[in-house]
Structure formats: structure tokens, C-alpha cells
Design a protein around this motif. Structure first.
Motif, PDB file in Angstrom:
ATOM      1  N   ASN A 355     -55.996  66.239 -40.472  1.00  0.00           N
ATOM      2  CA  ASN A 355     -54.607  65.884 -40.732  1.00  0.00           C
ATOM      3  C   ASN A 355     -54.472  64.534 -41.425  1.00  0.00           C
ATOM      4  O   ASN A 355     -53.513  64.322 -42.175  1.00  0.00           O
ATOM      5  CB  ASN A 355     -53.809  65.895 -39.422  1.00  0.00           C
ATOM      6  CG  ASN A 355     -53.337  67.277 -39.046  1.00  0.00           C
ATOM      7  OD1 ASN A 355     -52.286  67.706 -39.475  1.00  0.00           O
ATOM      8  ND2 ASN A 355     -54.132  67.988 -38.264  1.00  0.00           N
ATOM      9  N   LEU A 356     -55.402  63.619 -41.196  1.00  0.00           N
ATOM     10  CA  LEU A 356     -55.337  62.317 -41.857  1.00  0.00           C
ATOM     11  C   LEU A 356     -56.139  62.283 -43.154  1.00  0.00           C
ATOM     12  O   LEU A 356     -56.073  61.301 -43.893  1.00  0.00           O
ATOM     13  CB  LEU A 356     -55.848  61.221 -40.915  1.00  0.00           C
ATOM     14  CG  LEU A 356     -54.955  60.890 -39.714  1.00  0.00           C
ATOM     15  CD1 LEU A 356     -55.572  59.763 -38.893  1.00  0.00           C
ATOM     16  CD2 LEU A 356     -53.556  60.502 -40.149  1.00  0.00           C
ATOM     17  N   GLY A 357     -56.894  63.355 -43.437  1.00  0.00           N
ATOM     18  CA  GLY A 357     -57.721  63.349 -44.625  1.00  0.00           C
ATOM     19  C   GLY A 357     -58.735  62.220 -44.601  1.00  0.00           C
ATOM     20  O   GLY A 357     -58.999  61.569 -45.611  1.00  0.00           O
ATOM     21  N   ALA A 358     -59.312  61.973 -43.428  1.00  0.00           N
ATOM     22  CA  ALA A 358     -60.230  60.849 -43.241  1.00  0.00           C
ATOM     23  C   ALA A 358     -61.669  61.273 -43.504  1.00  0.00           C
ATOM     24  O   ALA A 358     -61.961  62.443 -43.786  1.00  0.00           O
ATOM     25  CB  ALA A 358     -60.084  60.298 -41.830  1.00  0.00           C
ATOM     26  N   GLY A 359     -62.588  60.301 -43.423  1.00  0.00           N
ATOM     27  CA  GLY A 359     -63.995  60.593 -43.618  1.00  0.00           C
ATOM     28  C   GLY A 359     -64.703  60.996 -42.340  1.00  0.00           C
ATOM     29  O   GLY A 359     -65.671  61.760 -42.361  1.00  0.00           O
ATOM     30  N   ARG A 360     -64.211  60.481 -41.198  1.00  0.00           N
ATOM     31  CA  ARG A 360     -64.850  60.789 -39.927  1.00  0.00           C
ATOM     32  C   ARG A 360     -63.851  60.501 -38.808  1.00  0.00           C
ATOM     33  O   ARG A 360     -63.036  59.573 -38.898  1.00  0.00           O
ATOM     34  CB  ARG A 360     -66.104  59.943 -39.748  1.00  0.00           C
ATOM     35  CG  ARG A 360     -66.822  60.130 -38.409  1.00  0.00           C
ATOM     36  CD  ARG A 360     -68.213  59.485 -38.408  1.00  0.00           C
ATOM     37  NE  ARG A 360     -68.174  58.115 -38.881  1.00  0.00           N
ATOM     38  CZ  ARG A 360     -69.058  57.599 -39.727  1.00  0.00           C
ATOM     39  NH1 ARG A 360     -70.054  58.332 -40.192  1.00  0.00           N
ATOM     40  NH2 ARG A 360     -68.978  56.338 -40.117  1.00  0.00           N
ATOM     41  N   ALA A 361     -63.905  61.298 -37.755  1.00  0.00           N
ATOM     42  CA  ALA A 361     -63.065  61.071 -36.573  1.00  0.00           C
ATOM     43  C   ALA A 361     -63.854  61.481 -35.347  1.00  0.00           C
ATOM     44  O   ALA A 361     -64.653  62.425 -35.400  1.00  0.00           O
ATOM     45  CB  ALA A 361     -61.757  61.865 -36.658  1.00  0.00           C
ATOM     46  N   TRP A 460     -53.549  51.816 -43.814  1.00  0.00           N
ATOM     47  CA  TRP A 460     -53.078  52.748 -42.787  1.00  0.00           C
ATOM     48  C   TRP A 460     -51.586  52.537 -42.529  1.00  0.00           C
ATOM     49  O   TRP A 460     -51.131  51.415 -42.373  1.00  0.00           O
ATOM     50  CB  TRP A 460     -53.850  52.557 -41.490  1.00  0.00           C
ATOM     51  CG  TRP A 460     -55.318  52.734 -41.640  1.00  0.00           C
ATOM     52  CD1 TRP A 460     -56.248  51.747 -41.722  1.00  0.00           C
ATOM     53  CD2 TRP A 460     -56.038  53.968 -41.733  1.00  0.00           C
ATOM     54  NE1 TRP A 460     -57.507  52.282 -41.852  1.00  0.00           N
ATOM     55  CE2 TRP A 460     -57.413  53.645 -41.865  1.00  0.00           C
ATOM     56  CE3 TRP A 460     -55.668  55.311 -41.713  1.00  0.00           C
ATOM     57  CZ2 TRP A 460     -58.395  54.617 -41.974  1.00  0.00           C
ATOM     58  CZ3 TRP A 460     -56.658  56.273 -41.826  1.00  0.00           C
ATOM     59  CH2 TRP A 460     -57.999  55.943 -41.953  1.00  0.00           C
ATOM     60  N   GLN A 461     -50.835  53.629 -42.451  1.00  0.00           N
ATOM     61  CA  GLN A 461     -49.406  53.561 -42.200  1.00  0.00           C
ATOM     62  C   GLN A 461     -49.117  53.614 -40.694  1.00  0.00           C
ATOM     63  O   GLN A 461     -49.929  54.098 -39.900  1.00  0.00           O
ATOM     64  CB  GLN A 461     -48.682  54.719 -42.910  1.00  0.00           C
ATOM     65  CG  GLN A 461     -48.917  54.754 -44.411  1.00  0.00           C
ATOM     66  CD  GLN A 461     -48.431  53.491 -45.092  1.00  0.00           C
ATOM     67  OE1 GLN A 461     -47.267  53.106 -44.938  1.00  0.00           O
ATOM     68  NE2 GLN A 461     -49.313  52.838 -45.841  1.00  0.00           N
ATOM     69  N   THR A 462     -47.939  53.128 -40.336  1.00  0.00           N
ATOM     70  CA  THR A 462     -47.562  53.085 -38.912  1.00  0.00           C
ATOM     71  C   THR A 462     -47.565  54.472 -38.289  1.00  0.00           C
ATOM     72  O   THR A 462     -48.029  54.662 -37.155  1.00  0.00           O
ATOM     73  CB  THR A 462     -46.169  52.452 -38.761  1.00  0.00           C
ATOM     74  OG1 THR A 462     -46.183  51.140 -39.326  1.00  0.00           O
ATOM     75  CG2 THR A 462     -45.783  52.353 -37.289  1.00  0.00           C
ATOM     76  N   ASP A 463     -47.050  55.476 -39.025  1.00  0.00           N
ATOM     77  CA  ASP A 463     -46.996  56.821 -38.461  1.00  0.00           C
ATOM     78  C   ASP A 463     -48.404  57.406 -38.303  1.00  0.00           C
ATOM     79  O   ASP A 463     -48.649  58.217 -37.400  1.00  0.00           O
ATOM     80  CB  ASP A 463     -46.127  57.742 -39.312  1.00  0.00           C
ATOM     81  CG  ASP A 463     -46.557  57.779 -40.775  1.00  0.00           C
ATOM     82  OD1 ASP A 463     -47.311  56.892 -41.198  1.00  0.00           O
ATOM     83  OD2 ASP A 463     -46.122  58.689 -41.497  1.00  0.00           O
ATOM     84  N   GLU A 464     -49.348  56.995 -39.153  1.00  0.00           N
ATOM     85  CA  GLU A 464     -50.728  57.448 -39.000  1.00  0.00           C
ATOM     86  C   GLU A 464     -51.354  56.846 -37.738  1.00  0.00           C
ATOM     87  O   GLU A 464     -52.062  57.543 -36.995  1.00  0.00           O
ATOM     88  CB  GLU A 464     -51.550  57.058 -40.231  1.00  0.00           C
ATOM     89  CG  GLU A 464     -51.143  57.801 -41.495  1.00  0.00           C
ATOM     90  CD  GLU A 464     -51.898  57.323 -42.724  1.00  0.00           C
ATOM     91  OE1 GLU A 464     -52.189  58.163 -43.595  1.00  0.00           O
ATOM     92  OE2 GLU A 464     -52.185  56.110 -42.809  1.00  0.00           O
ATOM     93  N   ILE A 465     -51.089  55.579 -37.502  1.00  0.00           N
ATOM     94  CA  ILE A 465     -51.616  54.926 -36.296  1.00  0.00           C
ATOM     95  C   ILE A 465     -51.041  55.588 -35.048  1.00  0.00           C
ATOM     96  O   ILE A 465     -51.760  55.866 -34.080  1.00  0.00           O
ATOM     97  CB  ILE A 465     -51.284  53.420 -36.314  1.00  0.00           C
ATOM     98  CG1 ILE A 465     -51.940  52.748 -37.531  1.00  0.00           C
ATOM     99  CG2 ILE A 465     -51.739  52.741 -35.027  1.00  0.00           C
ATOM    100  CD1 ILE A 465     -51.506  51.315 -37.753  1.00  0.00           C
ATOM    101  N   GLN A 466     -49.736  55.863 -35.074  1.00  0.00           N
ATOM    102  CA  GLN A 466     -49.102  56.492 -33.911  1.00  0.00           C
ATOM    103  C   GLN A 466     -49.656  57.892 -33.668  1.00  0.00           C
ATOM    104  O   GLN A 466     -49.797  58.333 -32.523  1.00  0.00           O
ATOM    105  CB  GLN A 466     -47.582  56.561 -34.122  1.00  0.00           C
ATOM    106  CG  GLN A 466     -46.816  57.065 -32.912  1.00  0.00           C
ATOM    107  CD  GLN A 466     -47.112  56.260 -31.657  1.00  0.00           C
ATOM    108  OE1 GLN A 466     -47.021  55.042 -31.663  1.00  0.00           O
ATOM    109  NE2 GLN A 466     -47.476  56.944 -30.585  1.00  0.00           N
TER     110      GLN A 466
END
Length: 680
Positions: A355-361, A460-466
Motif C-alpha cells: 500500500n505504501l509502495g515501499a522497498g521493504r516492510a 513521508w506524509q502524515t497520513d502515511e505515518i498514521q
């Protein structure tokens, strides 16, 4: 009041700075509570407070070990710390002329030691302190390490206050934008006059469209050329121009959504979806954006479509919020079925990373004592490798230090972040350039991290952090539940093993002790022990909390006859542990008698067991009936043994038992308060 510094009483700038945070008299918040808890532990004091000094009082945003939520300003010791701008330490309040007459010192709670780190805003205004208090003097004050930690925690308080203000300001801007959007849409689509006004971009509508992220267009269906507003160009990432050909916009539509938008042929046929939401790739930076288009067809005098006009709005944030909300629901449904902590971590990591399109989670369990962290499973994109396995915390000391405060951390570019200097090598080895870390705390101690890594710098956006915080909370709860269930299972198995050993020992002792007693009595005693063992097995499978009544019946009755000889009717209620044991012994005695004298003494006999919940005068009652048929005629026994007395004892010892020796067979009815039956 006159003993307080004049600057504290009169500083309008300080009071204005405090008012901007809009924090006075707000409810408690975990982030602030965690800080005072940590300050208490570090400084080894019974009291820690976040004190905000207002015009006539000091109010505590967070407090631990101190019941009052505010005090008059004349009782404030913190007010004396504000002019220092750093840390004020008073080893013995009774010996300091500023505080020796303070009523909190001379009376309850008789405070004696004070240390306060001033809360300085970015503009330099002192609005309060993070302080620790003791009821005994401390001639040595605080250690250097404790003083430094208190200052660091005070800075974290200001950081959180700043974040709260930014979020509130952003919410106000969003609200204003939405109002502007609704107003603009109403004017843009309501009439021909509104259509003309939407092109006056040098007046009020242009700025309104820009603020609301709304572009407007009018497409000539014959020429396939559209007149567009500057905001329309910006939304698509195109250079500002008064007109563009329709294929220019159509080519930027995300491939999977091209069936939603129209082309020249469908527009001329009038076959156009007027209101749609679709994705585009912006022409300038290639970013994926969600757009919402509202349009209408304008017909000529012959009734043929001549123009297609409308508005386009960027709704990316709303769509992302919807997608993430759906992701949280998916997480809840999926993680509920996870059987191990590794499965739960893998599910959460995948949903988070995709959902965040990140490299790793991933989810890391932290052992501060062993100086290790363990990533059981994680999710990775194409660029980064998995971190699954055990790792040392040595290369992440700065990260762990800041995470122990319990506040989410977002870093947009690791090499450009000064406080992470000693962790550069650790993140470089992981090929991570930016991250979000959400600490997971238990009893004030750091026990885990939900993390997201990206191989590139990322704002990073606030809604992504939340979103990461929401995923972390749910994941930690699920993993904690699985761990607790695993530990409970081990405990139950051990308890069951020991109980069986105990019952076996009791049986051996009884056999030896009663070797001269009648063998019928010895055998009856053994059978009752077996009934108890069966009941305990049922409870074991239900974690010793409750058991389904059908499971209890089937387990006990299986020892006395064929399944076809028993008819069970009634709701499958949960029984408390006491009721399980009581019912098991009761059923054992009834079945034993039926096997000797009643319907179970031949293969044609049956036993019907039915139960229901009935409303009595003052409470709900559980009623159970044992009805035998198909066996020999029954008569009341001449003398009553232990089994008969146990049967008449009833359910859970209530004594409410009605025994009838009818022609068709024994009928026994038992009643007990429902609350007693279901009580754990």
C-alpha cells in the motif's frame, strides 16, 4: 504570587506561544504519558510532570505520581525555571528562598526536591517544563546522564506539540479547500453563466481552483481541441496552455483505467460516462494520481453532441485513504486466521509494503537485554533484500535510543540526518535511504518495531505515518494474542499432564487402601475418577475457561454406551469450569445406573438428554432432563448410596433435582440458575 519572576507574570509573547498550541485542558495522550513515565524511571523519582505555565495557573498535560491536574501559579516551582531557559535543579526546596514558603513544600504533599527542563518553543519562548519531583531532598541533584536525558525528553515534548499543531493546521486547510471545491463545482456546472465564469482565471475563480485542486475544460467535439484552465494543466503535469488536443490527456491515463475515459468516437455518439474516477501518470514527473471528473454534454440545435465540458479534481489523498481503510479491514480479516506470529507479521508486512509502495516492510521483536532484534518474516519489493533473521542492535544505537520514547519516527534521507550519524553504516548495509519506525511498548519498555524502508530518499506524509501506526497497533495486538495462546497451550499441556499423574496416583492409592473393600465400590470409585479426567480433557481443549455442553456430554457418555443410544437436544451453551466438573460426575452416575439397571442394560434402550433456558421469577434458569426408555421397568432403590446422593445433589450442588421412576424408565429433572452454570 509576588515571589514569582516578573517576566513570567507579564510575558505576553510566552502566553501567545502557549495559546498557539491549543493544548490547555485537553485529554491525556499516550505520547505525553510515555514521556513522563520514562522521565520517572530515568531520574528515579516518584513524580514526573509536563507542566505548562499559563497566566494564572500551571496545568499538567501529563502527570505520574501526582493526583492534581493543575495548581495556582503561586504554587508553581516550574515558573522559577522558565527564565533559566535550560534545567533548574533545587536539591532541597526548604532551603531555597524562592520555594521555602511554597504551600506544596510547607504542606501536603511536602515536596523537597525539584528538577525541571524548560520547554522552549522553536521561537525561543519558554512555556513550561518537564519536571521530576521527590519527597526527600537530594543534595547531589541529578547525574549528568539524568540531566541530559531530561533535556532530551523536554525537546521531544516540544516536537510532539509542533506535530499536533501542524496536523490541526492541515485539517483546517483541508476543510477550507473542500468548501472551496463545493462552491466551485456548483458554479462551474449549474448554468451557462457559470461556464463563462470558469475561464476568468485572472479573477477570484482561478485562485479558488488552484486552492481546491480543480481544473476546468471545454472540449469542442468537432475539432477535438479543449480549452483548459491553468489548474487543469497542472493536474496533468503539462506546460500551461489555453488549449490542448484531447488525445494529449487520454494518453496520460493509466492503462488499466483507459476503458473509463471517452474518445472522440464515443463522445460524438453521446456514449460518455459523465462522472468517473480514474488514474493518470503525470507528464512531468510520472507520479500516479487519482482524478475525479464531472462533466456534461452540450447539444446543438439539431440535438447532436457539440461540446463536452466539466471539471477535474485531484482526489488522490481521498482514494489513498479509502484504499488504506480497506487494507486495514483486510488486515483484520487475514491476521485473525494467522496461526503463528510469523504468519501475522508476514500478512501485516505485505499489506503495509504494497500500500505504501515501499522497498521493504516488516515487524521486529527487540530484546534489549541480549542487544538483538529478530525479524521472523518481512516483505520486500524488487530493490531490497529480506531482513528475516536475527540482527545485532550495535549499528542502530541512535535509532533505539529515540525509539524508546515511544513516538513514531520518519526519516526522509538517512545520510542527511545528523542524529543518525552513528547508524549510517547499519542502514547502508540494509540499502535503506529513508524509513518509518513505529515503536511498540510494553510496560514502558521497547519490545518491538514496525518498520518501512525505502531505497530512495522519500518525504513521508502524515497520513502515511498514521497508516503505519494503525498497522503496527493491530499487528502487535495479534502477535501478543498468539504468543499468549502459545504460552497458555504449553501451560495447559503441563497442567493436564500433572493432573493425569495425580489422578493415576490417587487411583493407585485408593486401590491399595481399599484392597479389602468390596470390588464394586473400588470399581465405582475408579469410574468416577475417569469421569473427572474426561471433564478435565474437555476443559483443556477450551483453555480451562469454558466448555461446550455437547462436548461434555459426548465425552462422558462415550464411556458408557454406543453413540446411537443417546439423543441430545438443546442449545450448545458454554459451561463454566465448575459446572463442567459437576455435570460430568452427575452424568457418570446416571449413565452407570442406566448401564446396571436401566435403558443402557440392553441394546434396545435409549437415553434422551434435553436442556433449555427458562425464565424463572427472578432469574434465568438452566433446566436439564434425563429420560430413559426401552429398558427394564425401574423401581426406586431401597437404600441410597453415594451415587444416589450425588444425583440428588443436582447441578452445581443446588439440590434442585426431581427423580421419577416411571413405567418407561427413569426420568430425572435438574434445575440451576443460569449464571451459576455459566460462571467461570
Amino acid at each position: 504570587m509576588s515571589d514569582l519572576p516578573h517576566s513570567v507574570l507579564q510575558d505576553a509573547h510566552r502566553l501567545a506561544a502557549l495559546a498557539e498550541y491549543d493544548v490547555l485542558d485537553t485529554p491525556s495522550e499516550p505520547a505525553f504519558d510515555n514521556i513522563v513515565s520514562l522521565a520517572k524511571q530515568i531520574c528515579e523519582t516518584p513524580v514526573a510532570l509536563i507542566s505548562l505555565v499559563a497566566g494564572d495557573r500551571q496545568w499538567f498535560k501529563a502527570r505520574s505520581g501526582f493526583e492534581t491536574c493543575e495548581t495556582p501559579l503561586e504554587q508553581s516551582v516550574c515558573a522559577h525555571a522558565l527564565p533559566t531557559g535550560s534545567v533548574l535543579i533545587i536539591p532541597d526546596l526548604t532551603l531555597d528562598e524562592r520555594t521555602r514558603n511554597n504551600t506544596l513544600v510547607t504542606g501536603e504533599p511536602h515536596i523537597r526536591f525539584y528538577a525541571g527542563a524548560v520547554l522552549n518553543t522553536p521561537s525561543g519562548e519558554a512555556i513550561g517544563t518537564l519536571c521530576v519531583i521527590d519527597s526527600v531532598p537530594r543534595p547531589g541533584g541529578l547525574t549528568d546522564a539524568q540531566t541530559e536525558a531530561l533535556q532530551d525528553l523536554a525537546e521531544q515534548v516540544i516536537t510532539i506539540l509542533e506535530l499536533r499543531r501542524v496536523l490541526e493546521d492541515r485539517n483546517d486547510v483541508v476543510l477550507q479547500q473542500r468548501r472551496s471545491i463545493r462552491s466551485s463545482l456548483k458554479r462551474a456546472l449549474s448554468s451557462e453563466a457559470a461556464r463563462n465564469k470558469q475561464y476568468r482565471v485572472d479573477g477570484w475563480l482561478g485562485p479558488a481552483q488552484q486552492a481546491g485542486g480543480i481544473g476546468a475544460f471545454e472540449l469542442d467535439l468537432k475539432t477535438n481541441i479543449a480549452r483548459v484552465t491553468p489548474e487543469m494543466c497542472r493536474l496533468y503535469g503539462l506546460a500551461e496552455s489555453e488549449q490542448y488536443s484531447a488525445p494529449t490527456f487520454e494518453a496520460l491515463t493509466y492503462e488499466d483505467d483507459r476503458h473509463l475515459v471517452s474518445d472522440q468516437s464515443s463522445r460524438l455518439d453521446g456514449n460518455v460516462m459523465l462522472d468517473i474516477e480514474y488514474r493518470i501518470r503525470r507528464a512531468d514527473d510520472g507520479s500516479l494520481r487519482w482524478l475525479s471528473r464531472r462533466g456534461e454534454l452540450v447539444h446543438d440545435d439539431a440535438g447532436q453532441p457539440a461540446f463536452f465540458r466539466g471539471t477535474v479534481q485531484d482526489v488522490t489523498k481521498r482514494k489513498q485513504a479509502e484504499i488504506r481503510q480497506a487494507a486495514l479491514l483486510e488486515l483484520g480479516d487475514s491476521i485473525r486466521d494467522a496461526r503463528t506470529t510469523g504468519e501475522a507479521a508476514e500478512i501485516a508486512s505485505r499489506i503495509l509494503g504494497e500500500n505504501l509502495g515501499a522497498g521493504r516492510a516488516g515487524f521486529a521483536i527487540i530484546d534489549l537485554t541480549a542487544d538483538l532484534f529478530n525479524v521472523e518474516r518481512d516483505w520486500t519489493g524488487e530493490a531490497l533484500k529480506s531482513m528475516a533473521g536475527r540482527h545485532s542492535l550495535v549499528n542502530f544505537k541512535a535509532t533505539i535510543k529515540n525509539s524508546q520514547i515511544g513516538i513514531p519516527i520518519a526519516v526522509s534521507d538517512i545520510p542527511g540526518t545528523d542524529w543518525l550519524t552513528q547508524d549510517y553504516d547499519g542502514y547502508a548495509a540494509l540499502q535503506a535511504r529513508s524509513f518509518i519506525n513505529v515503536p511498540l511498548m510494553h510496560a514502558g519498555e521497547l519490545v518491538g518495531l514496525m518498520f518501512v524502508h525505502d531505497e530512495n530518499p522519500r518525504d513521508w506524509q502524515t497520513d502515511e505515518i498514521q497508516f503505519v501506526v494503525s498497522i503496527a497497533d493491530r499487528t502487535y495486538a495479534a502477535i501478543a494474542k498468539l504468543q499468549a495462546e502459545h504460552e497458555q497451550g504449553i501451560l495447559n499441556q503441563e497442567l493436564s499432564h500433572r493432573l493425569k499423574n495425580t489422578l493415576t496416583m490417587v487411583q493407585a492409592i485408593a486401590t491399595q487402601t481399599l484392597r479389602d473393600a468390596p470390588q464394586d465400590a473400588v470399581e465405582a470409585f475408579k469410574q468416577r475418577l475417569m469421569a473427572l479426567s474426561s471433564a478435565h480433557n474437555v476443559l483443556l481443549h477450551q483453555n480451562w475457561s469454558a466448555a461446550r455442553i455437547r462436548s461434555v456430554l459426548e465425552s462422558v457418555l462415550a464411556l458408557h454406551g454406543e453413540t446411537s443410544q443417546f439423543i441430545l437436544r438443546g442449545p450448545n451453551l458454554n459451561l463454566g469450569p465448575k459446572a463442567v466438573l459437576s455435570l460430568s460426575l452427575l452424568l457418570h452416575e446416571l449413565a452407570t445406573n442406566a448401564l446396571k439397571y436401566g435403558s443402557l442394560s440392553n441394546r434396545q434402550g435409549t437415553v434422551e438428554i434435553s436442556w433449555e433456558i427458562q425464565r424463572a421469577q427472578s432469574q434465568m434458569e438452566f433446566a436439564l432432563t434425563w429420560r430413559e426408555s426401552g429398558g427394564p421397568a425401574t423401581t426406586a432403590p431401597d437404600k441410597k448410596g453415594f451415587g444416589s446422593r450425588l444425583i440428588r445433589f443436582g447441578l452445581s450442588g443446588t439440590g434442585d433435582a426431581d427423580i421419577q421412576y416411571e413405567k418407561e424408565g427413569l426420568v430425572a429433572r435438574f434445575r440451576a440458575p443460569l449464571a451459576l452454570i455459566m460462571d467461570n
